[in-house]
Design an enzyme around this catalytic site. Structure first.
Site, short mmCIF file in Angstrom:
data_model
loop_
_atom_site.label_atom_id
_atom_site.label_comp_id
_atom_site.label_asym_id
_atom_site.label_seq_id
_atom_site.Cartn_x
_atom_site.Cartn_y
_atom_site.Cartn_z
N HIS A 237 73.47 19.27 9.24
CA HIS A 237 72.13 18.95 8.73
C HIS A 237 71.18 18.92 9.93
CE1 HIS A 237 68.91 16.35 7.12
NE2 HIS A 237 69.38 16.58 5.90
N ASP A 314 78.90 12.14 11.47
CA ASP A 314 77.84 12.00 10.47
C ASP A 314 78.50 11.83 9.11
OD1 ASP A 314 75.88 12.33 8.56
OD2 ASP A 314 75.06 14.18 9.39
N GLN A 317 77.33 12.38 3.93
CA GLN A 317 77.81 13.02 2.71
C GLN A 317 79.27 12.72 2.40
OE1 GLN A 317 75.88 14.64 0.59
NE2 GLN A 317 74.03 14.58 1.85
N LYS A 340 72.54 7.28 -0.12
CA LYS A 340 73.54 8.28 -0.52
C LYS A 340 74.77 7.63 -1.15
CE LYS A 340 71.16 11.72 1.28
NZ LYS A 340 71.57 12.51 2.43
N CYS A 478 67.77 21.26 4.46
CA CYS A 478 67.77 20.83 5.86
C CYS A 478 69.03 21.30 6.58
CB CYS A 478 67.61 19.31 5.98
SG CYS A 478 66.00 18.72 5.44
#
Length: 516
Positions: A237, A314, A317, A340, A478
């Site tokens: 991202h 990260d 997600q 999220k 993104c």
């Protein structure tokens, strides 16, 4: 000018006053000469042979890349503009569809058990799923952008503002104590949920983007010299690209990129080749927000550590879909966003190993992060407070705690198992839609079902789905580098979550089939 056909008799076109094919072709070439460039005139227009194959091969070279990035304004970018060759789409038409299922009747949702609840009970926990959009039941398949909130989170926020609202840490009154307890209890909930050793290793931030910027500036940037290297992956991202570009531009460091194969899977052998004596840090996604690829995070971490390099994961997600234990995976840093994972917007968390947070410098200065201030010098607090300058998003941290406790009650292994079954069902049903091509076909996927539909723009697909209450996201998400790697500027991206039902997938597929 009149053209006579080979028989010497006027053609039907001539009798009707219609130009011949040759005349139309000449008119088109005269009016739009640029459209004929790159094509051969062999009785009509034909693409150059093998042009498509050559273009596809260009996107799948597995050579590692390194960059000395430039970060610039829009005006500066226009001066440095470059053409990007991307596919085009054609317009479509609206078509009638069948009746949507009656969700009030007993059905599959009542027979699917996820932990201690049925899927229907879980769906009933999220009031917005009862919303009607354009006369149809809401089908929320935009979970990669944000998730909806269960009633327990909404109620917890309401209770906080009705009974606990105060600033934290420094008040000498009852509400300050209540607020501080709620805030610090939220920190402990985050610690427990992601398997961190200590709550002092949890820093509250606005979300993943701020978390990555904090690590980049507070921990990594002070270590960089010209020529030093930071490794990211092609799947990232923008939030896990631009912060590194900014500090690389300031320090003279270089960005190196892990490539992926045709399915969107990272190539570990190429990753290992990127390490040199100048490699200072790695930052990679756990799950691609666009392709849904689940990266081999344990291997990525182990390889980095083998080379003596620290790594950030990260988890934006992954955290709502996959059980996470930062201690077991041995992550140096792990970041995620509350919105999220069924919590409010404006809150997220950074996990950092204690020894790394101790050596990192403060990211922002101000109240709450200080122990003592004079004009001659300032002494700041230890982590996590030294990274939490000013008044934090206290109520949203409390809401995050409620969301994580909701998931703990269901069990993240149960969430992961159900979502895997639903994703498998969705992939099977989408394969039955004519002209639909999945983008990202890794063997290990989570949530995302990005695709292109032949003959239609992504915007047309999204708009028609919205007419029937189905929310998906269209655009570059993104993640422009990875989409351009596959030859696209945008895709349609449905993303699933815990509360999605097979009926949601059926509704999506039913409308997609109307494009045929």
């Amino acid at each position: 000018m009149t053209t006579i056909n080979p028989t010497g008799s006027p053609s039907l076109e001539e009798l009707a006053g219609v130009p011949s094919a040759a005349q139309l072709e000449k008119m088109a070439n005269d009016l739009f000469p640029e459209l004929s460039e790159g094509y051969k005139d062999v009785g009509g227009f034909y693409p150059e042979p093998f042009a498509c194959e050559e273009r596809i091969e260009k996107f799948f070279t597995n050579e590692p890349a390194s960059y000395s990035p430039a970060v610039m304004s829009e005006d500066e970018a226009k001066e440095d503009a470059r053409q990007i060759d991307v596919p085009t789409s054609l317009q479509g038409e609206y078509a009638a569809v069948g009746q949507e299922p009656d969700r009030n009747k007993e059905g599959r949702d009542d027979t699917i058990i996820i932990g201690s609840k049925t899927l229907r009970q879980i769906r009933d926990d999220f009031p917005i799923l009862k919303e009607k959009i354009n006369g149809s039941s809401l089908v929320w398949l935009d979970n990669g952008a944000t998730t909806q909130k269960p009633q327990v989170v909404i109620d917890r926020l309401k209770y906080f503002y009705e009974h606990e609202n105060s600033n934290v840490h420094r008040g000498a009154h009852a509400l300050a104590a209540r607020s501080t307890d709620a805030y610090e209890n939220a920190r402990e909930t985050v610690r427990r949920f992601i398997g961190a050793p200590s709550k002092d290793e949890i820093v509250f931030v606005r979300g993943t983007t701020e978390g990555i910027n904090l690590v980049a500036n507070a921990y990594v940037k002070p270590t960089l010299q010209p020529g030093d290297e930071i490794i990211v992956s092609i799947l990232e991202h923008h939030a896990n690209i631009v912060p590194w570009q900014l500090i690389a531009q300031e320090t003279g460091a270089v960005i190196k990129v892990i490539p992926c194969d045709r399915d969107g899977q990272l190539i570990l052998s190429e990753y290992e080749k990127l390490f040199t004596k100048n490699t200072k840090f790695v930052s990679v996604t756990h799950v691609s927000n666009t392709l849904g690829t689940v990266t081999p995070i344990e291997e990525l971490i182990a390889i980095a550590h083998m080379h003596g390099v620290r790594i950030l994961v990260d988890g934006a997600q992954s955290v709502a879909h996959i059980p996470v234990n930062v201690s077991a995976m041995d992550a140096d840093f792990f970041v995620f966003s509350g919105h999220k994972i069924f919590a409010p917007t404006g809150i997220g968390a950074v996990y950092g190993k204690k020894e790394l947070l101790e050596v990192a410098r403060p990211y922002h200065g101000g109240g709450n992060m200080i122990k003592d201030v004079t004009f001659e010098r300032t002494i700041y607090n230890p982590a996590p407070n030294k990274f939490e300058a000013g008044t934090g998003s206290i109520g949203d941290a409390v809401g995050l705690s409620a969301a994580l406790e909701y998931l703990e009650a269901i069990g993240m292994p149960n969430v992961n198992k159900w979502e895997h079954e639903l994703l498998t069902y969705a992939l099977s049903e989408l394969s039955k839609v004519d002209g639909l091509h999945l983008v990202g076909t890794a063997a290990n996927k989570a949530s995302a079902l990005a695709f292109k539909l032949d003959g239609y723009s992504d915007e047309e697909v999204g708009e028609r789905l919205d007419r029937y209450g189905i929310a998906v996201r269209v655009g570059h998400h993104c993640a422009q580098p990875v989409l351009r790697h596959f030859g696209y500027e945008s895709v349609v991206r449905p993303t699933i979550a815990l509360y999605n039902s097979p009926d949601d997938i059926d509704a999506l597929v039913r409308i997609l089939k109307t494009f045929a």
